[in-house]
Structure formats: structure tokens, C-alpha cells
Design a protein around this motif. Structure first.
Motif, PDB file in Angstrom:
ATOM      1  N   GLU A   1       0.823  -1.207   0.000  1.00 25.58           N
ATOM      2  CA  GLU A   1       0.000   0.000   0.000  1.00 25.58           C
ATOM      3  C   GLU A   1       0.861   1.263   0.000  1.00 25.58           C
ATOM      4  OE1 GLU A   1      -3.134  -0.059   2.891  1.00 25.58           O
ATOM      5  OE2 GLU A   1      -4.010  -1.902   2.088  1.00 25.58           O
TER       6      GLU A   1
ATOM      7  N   ARG B   1       2.017   1.866  -3.458  1.00 26.84           N
ATOM      8  CA  ARG B   1       1.005   2.422  -4.361  1.00 26.84           C
ATOM      9  C   ARG B   1       0.919   3.932  -4.214  1.00 26.84           C
ATOM     10  NH1 ARG B   1      -3.727  -2.236  -4.198  1.00 26.84           N
ATOM     11  NH2 ARG B   1      -2.330  -3.943  -4.838  1.00 26.84           N
ATOM     12  N   VAL B   2       1.164   4.422  -2.998  1.00 28.06           N
ATOM     13  CA  VAL B   2       1.253   5.873  -2.814  1.00 28.06           C
ATOM     14  C   VAL B   2       2.457   6.385  -3.614  1.00 28.06           C
ATOM     15  CG1 VAL B   2       1.653   7.728  -1.148  1.00 28.06           C
ATOM     16  CG2 VAL B   2       0.135   5.833  -0.556  1.00 28.06           C
ATOM     17  N   ALA B   3       3.564   5.645  -3.582  1.00 29.46           N
ATOM     18  CA  ALA B   3       4.752   6.034  -4.354  1.00 29.46           C
ATOM     19  C   ALA B   3       4.435   6.056  -5.845  1.00 29.46           C
ATOM     20  CB  ALA B   3       5.907   5.071  -4.073  1.00 29.46           C
ATOM     21  N   PHE B   4       3.590   5.137  -6.314  1.00 33.62           N
ATOM     22  CA  PHE B   4       3.191   5.121  -7.718  1.00 33.62           C
ATOM     23  C   PHE B   4       2.505   6.434  -8.082  1.00 33.62           C
ATOM     24  CE2 PHE B   4       1.251   4.552 -11.627  1.00 33.62           C
ATOM     25  CZ  PHE B   4      -0.115   4.323 -11.573  1.00 33.62           C
TER      26      PHE B   4
END
Lengths: 116, 116, 116, 116, 116, 116
Positions: F85, F88-91
Motif C-alpha cells: 500500500e 502504491r502511494v509512491a506510484f
């Protein structure tokens, strides 16, 4: 005459580069020589190279570079839609804030927002 | 069928994205939807978008991303010279090492060097 | 002859730059001209410029660039301690991993670790 | 007394670091200890370390960090020409916009431009 | 209704994202779908994800992204101390200027400094 | 004893940091002091700080830092889902390649892929 040739390739020469001509003509000459080769029409058109430059500057989150590049885009005949699509590639490769950096400048230079 | 459509747009789908289909189909579906829109022919062709992606990855000095993008380039019909010119824009915007990252991969995938 | 002059300034010329002489002599000539000006002894010595280059490459976490720069350091007479101190500045400006990138290469090229 | 010692090493202590002394004296003390070691004269002089710091900040396109570092340069006796040469190394390693970030600040702090 | 759901997850929706709804509803819908999945409470709470986002934006020295993320923090109930600790991790991973980027915005949005 | 305390906070101490104890005990002591403060349980738990560190390293596309951080994650009791998770913030903040850097290491250290 060299400045006019470069302006046809990139649309607008940044002030700080013009100043370099006075302060360091040797470095200026060498950078100018490199610019003339790299920005010219080739396998890629000048316009495509401009879109690439804007997309890279956005990906690097470099607000000044995005604006410096964007400033010449209209003169070169690059459309707002072409830049928008390049910025979407920057979104996938470098994240939403990269897209936002570019989009903000796009709206200022080729859109409706007041310039900051 | 969706994978085939995306492959026509980017040339080659990275393994780790295919794995995401098994492990997280919801996220996979959403990212796939975004990819289909962004990589499609538009004001910019798929090929131009590929060159932009390679140039950005090189500017970010991301060796893995450069290779992941380069892997699909030949399938899309992007020429070595187009990528070379995009990498030269990356040199001006992000420095010589950025150009080197891209050039090294370019020679491996579309040139003569053995793949690392 | 030009290569020898540049080698005296940076210690070691990367292979990929030498290859450029064959594949694109015009670009090679222009980049070479720029390099000769920028790396020469001036207000800063060649050695100080080498330390700056290593520190920047480490700050950018560019493992290849760090090694390419480090490879010429011993030839120029730059000491391990000078590079170590430059890397500590990189730590403060760019974080511990930046220091680690540089330190790892420093130990390989001017220290005891086996080269990777 | 510690602040005076650090100021002699870096030329000017940023306001936000001074504020940290009030809000978090433990963290402040530890960072101060690290700063005192890293910025002191050693194999590299304080002045050389300042040039490295400016070059790194420019390479990272960090306008605030470039200015924070530039603000102390004159106090340390670093010359405009030394910084200019360091920024040219940043140009080669990180691209023209990196040079521009630094050059703009250089002209504001050690040159003729009005401060922004 | 979707905007309200997203606002509960991130605290505040940036203006430029709202504008995208008018100019490109298809892209907007897809990005919105991705955001709804990624920012929701999961193994990590929305609040933790907000701290991660702020820390990443600071590490990338992206002043606009730091502020865009910080603007929603108070609405989500994230405390100043939680963000401070995340920024200290950013200091170790990305250097003091990264910490400063975040700290400056933290004081503006959750502290005492006037907003810039 | 100090090493054991730090290991409880970050899960695993990188080899190069241990070496610093022999080569430069003064610098080692100061960095150790900073680490002990920053990584400890506070408003954020050690586990949350580990996820932040991994996400930042991925956002910076620093493969070595991602692995160095990931190596200690299991010891701290951080779950694979928490890291997923965070990535996904890094994405969203830094692009798909940032997510891929982290995901690859996640599968190697907490998943099924063989270690590289």
C-alpha cells in the motif's frame, strides 16, 4: 544570426543564455554549437523535441525549466493537445505531481490561466 | 484481449505488470484502463510517446525503466535514430549520465552490444 | 591528441564517449570542446572538479556515473580522504543512501573492496 | 557559541535551523554535532565544501537549497568564479536547467541581479 | 458524490484535478478510480498514507506537491507530530533540504507561519 | 549495545554502516545518535517509519536503498500488504517505475522471487 537560427529551433531563447554571450563568449559559443545540432529537425522534428523537453522538465519537477521550454512552444507551432499527451506520459513515468507541474504551465502559456 | 491491445501501443508488457493481474485484479484493471488511454495514438503517435517515455526514464537515470521501455521500441517500429535524438534532448535537460543510461540500453536493444 | 588532453583533466575517458567518435563525430567534437573548457584547471583545480562530480553523481544516486567519475580519480591524484569529505556533504544535502552510493564505489576504486 | 562556530564553517545559518533549537533541542543538538564535523576544514577546505554543496543543490534543482547555501558563500570568501566553475560541472552531470538554477542565484547573491 | 468520497480519503482535492473533470472526463474518471482504491483505509490507514505522501513529496523536493498534500492533512486528523516524524525519515533518506521543504509547509499549514 | 538498540528499530543494520564504526568512530557515533532518535517509536511506530522509508527509496528509484530498507522489514513485523500500500502511494507520487522498484524488492524479501 546564430541566435535567430536557434530561435527557429526552440521558439524562444532564455534570457540567461543571452547574458552568457557577454560574460563568457567561449562557453556560450560551445553550448550554442551543441544546441544547434541537438534541437534541429532530424529523425524527430523540432516540435517533437520540444514536447520531449517539456515532458522531461515536468518529470524532473523543474518548474523553471518547464516554463522556459513552454515559452517557446507556441512559436514552434506545437499544439496544446500534443503537450497534454506528452505530460500524460510524464504522469505514468514520474507521478501525478509531474503532470501537475506541466499542466499548470501549459494552461498559463497556451491556455486561459493568468501567468505567474 | 486487453493485453494484446496494450501491447500494440507500447510494444511489450513488463512481466511485473502481468503478475499484477493475478495478485490484484482490481488495481490491474484500473492501471490497464489508464494505460490504454495514455499510450494510444492521438495528437502524438504511439511511437512518439515511446520516445518520450525512454527520454524521461533516461533523464530520471532509471536503468530498469529505460530497459523496460526500450524493450518495446523495435516492435513499435521506432527507429534507433529517433531514440538517439530523444536521448540528446535528455542530455541537455538532465546531463551526460542521463544520455549514457539511455545510450547503453539503446545499443543493447537496437544495436550491437550484448544484453546485460 | 585531444583525448590525451581530456584524460589529463578527468583521469579516464568512458568507453561510450570514445565510441561516439566513430558513430557521430560532429556531436563528439562539440561535447569534447565543452568538456575541455569545463574540466580544465581554473579557479577550481581539476581535482576539486572531480570531487564535485563524484559528489553530484552520488547525490543523484547514479551508480554508473559515480563509478565512471571514480575511475579517473586516482589518476588525477585525488585522495580518498578528499572524496570521503565530499560524500559527507552529499549525505547532508541528499541523504544517507547518496553517501552509501559514493562510499561503496570509493572502497572499490581507492580502497579494499573487490570491484563489482 | 556553537552557532558561531558553525557560522564560521558555512557562512550563514538558515532561520529554520535556528528555530529547531527552540522546538526540538535534542534533534537540534545531534544535527549540529554532525554539521560541525562535516563542514569543518579538512582534506577539503570549508570553501570547497561550500562549492560542492551549491553544485549539488543546483544538480538537484532545489532552488531553496541553492539560495540557502549561496547566502553563506560570500562570508566564507568563496569567489564568484569558483562557484561558476562548480555550476559548470553541474551542467555536465545534471543538465542545463541545473546550471541555470545555480547561475540565477549566483547573480542574485554575488552579482548584479535584484534578489527574488 | 465521488468527489466527496475522495475528499474523505485525502482531506482536500486539488483545484487542477477538479478542472480535469470538465476538460477530460474520461481521463478524470480513470484517475479518480485509481485514487479511490489507493488512498482508502486498508492495511495502512488514510492518515498513514497521507504522511507517506507528504514525506515522498518532501524527499522529491517538490514544494507544490508538499503543499497540495499538506492542505488535506488537518481535515484527515493527521497530527503535526506524525508529519514531523515522517519528515525526519525524509531527512535521513533524502537530505536536510528535503526536511526543510516539508517543515516549511508544515509550519504554514499546521503551525504558526503565514501561508506563502 | 547501541547496535542492538538500533537493530530493534530498523530491523537490520547495513554492513557499510557497521564498517564506518572502524574507519570513522566520530562520524559513526553522531550518525548513530541521529538514527536512534529518528527511527524510534513515537507518534509514528517504527513499523510505519519503515514503510515510509521504503516508499521514499522507491520514489527516488534507489534500488540499493529499497533493498537495504526492505531487508529489515520482516524483522520489524511489517506486513507485505502494508508495504504494498505504501508503494502504491509512491506510484501516484512518483510514477509506475517507482512502484516497480519497490515491488520487485518486496517480492524478493517478503515474497516468492529469488533474491538478485
Amino acid at each position: 544570426m546564430e541566435e535567430k537560427k536557434l530561435e527557429e529551433k526552440i521558439g524562444k531563447i532564455p534570457v540567461i543564455f543571452k547574458e552568457l554571450k557577454e560574460t563568457d563568449p567561449d562557453l556560450y559559443g560551445k553550448v550554442m554549437g551543441l544546441d544547434q545540432v541537438i534541437w534541429a529537425d532530424g529523425a524527430l522534428s523540432r516540435q517533437t523535441k520540444k514536447v520531449i523537453a517539456i515532458a522531461i522538465a515536468a518529470a524532473l519537477r523543474d518548474g523553471h525549466a518547464v516554463r522556459a521550454q513552454m515559452a517557446g512552444a507556441a512559436n514552434l507551432g506545437v499544439s496544446k493537445e500534443e503537450i497534454e499527451e506528452g505530460l500524460r506520459v510524464a504522469f505514468l513515468l514520474a507521478g501525478m505531481p509531474a503532470y501537475v507541474h506541466g499542466k499548470t504551465a501549459l494552461e498559463e502559456y497556451l491556455g486561459n490561466r493568468p501567468k505567474k
